[in-house]
Design an enzyme around this catalytic site. Sequence first.
Site: not given
Ligand code: PLI
Length: 470
Positions: A85, A228, A271, A138
Amino acid sequence: MSEKTPKTMGQQFGRRSWAEPWKIKMVEPIHMISREQREQAMVEAGFNTFLLRSDDVYIDLLTDSGTSAMSDRQWAGMMLGDEAYAGSRNFYHLVEAIQTYYGYKHIVPTHQGRGAEHLISQAVIKKGQYVPGNMYFTTTRLHQELAGGTFVDVIVDAAHDPTSLRKFKGNIDLDKLGALIERVGADQIAYVSLAGTVNMAGGQPVSMENARQLRELCDKHGILIYLDATRMVENCFFIQEREEGYAHVPIAAILKEFCGYTDGAWMSAKKDNLVNIGGWLAVNQEEVFDAARNMVVIYEGLHTYGGMAGRDMEALAIGITESVDDDHVRTRVNQVRYLGGLLTSWNVPIVQPVGGHAVFLDAKRMYPHLTQDQFPAQTLAAELYIDSGVRSMERGNVSAGRDPNTGNNRYPALELTRLTIPRRVYTQAHMDVVAESVKTVYDNRANASGLKMVYEPKYLRFFQARFERL
Ligand code: PLI
């Protein structure tokens, strides 16, 4: 070579071909359901590709988020999960990887990117403050708004023009930022929200020069910069390729230099970092770290796992190391550009130059007979799925949502349908199939009739909204 001889990828780009720096060890079967079944599935999904079952999808280009293939080393790392944990050894591996490659001091793990966005927004933004940034994303903007901030777009104008061929369309317009600082005062600016690459602009990069100048301007006014870093590795590839002085600098060194101009970063590790789940927040300031680390235990989990299992953190630490490999990044971005190159050669309107993670179809130019209220990008995503089972997603009017103060729809200049390429998942043949389907939909463009929204959720409506054909 006769004109009919198909060109290899290398010939198209005027050099010898390159290939992915890996071979495939495990496969996952996919299949295409009949056109009739796809029509039915689209109606049942309310013409929203997020509401399709993935079993009904043939080639899934909805997102590059959490859809990468992990390496054998990452899978081996999964077996080394320390599921304690508190104080899992995998957490310390993760901290070391982030410090080594991104260079920040303090790390807070989160379950994914938006968890980190929540923490940084709540920790730093005071009610009524402004958050300037290079185009909205978003979830990022929503968390900034929920913390009482107002996002202000200060990206260069070229970012809103899908035909502009500028090399760094993700750059911050320093004059726009300077004017905002003058108008509201530096105290009223929570931080600059800098993203590399810029997702909603088509995966467009920020130059090192821009980051350097931004740092200078912010230092003059005592303003923090948070990055970001979700697709920052891909951003570094464009710097290496396009910016003077970086052609022979490894991606890893470019990344470290760029992050050095910022005060911290949030990350969707799903990503660039090559994992199916995970995220992190990294900051240099003790007080922001203290606030975020205290808050993570309320919303995510203990500060040494933040919603991830030990094995997830191990795979992530290994994924970070793999993500900065020059050959990996080059083949990743060039696969995206291969698809973009085919579509460009067939005159399909797309955002130029092709960005790092996706090809963005320009639905406004594709369907000039539809108004934005008839949701051209949403329509295009639906038509593409019906044609071939290829899943894409809307990045236009639906994604932009409503202004929280007026309740009015926001009408972005860009009305795009995104073909997002997962990392290390699909082959060149898959790209050919996708391109041919897009071409078919493009050829039938005059028949598209648009959609009306029949269900609209309050937050992030693009995920769950439902539509009917007009
Ligand atoms: O999907 P998350 O919560 O792991 O991350 C949010 C997020 C933050 N910044 C950027 C630039 C993104 O592209 C992003 C998430 N993007 C998604 C889910 C996409 O399909 O582009």
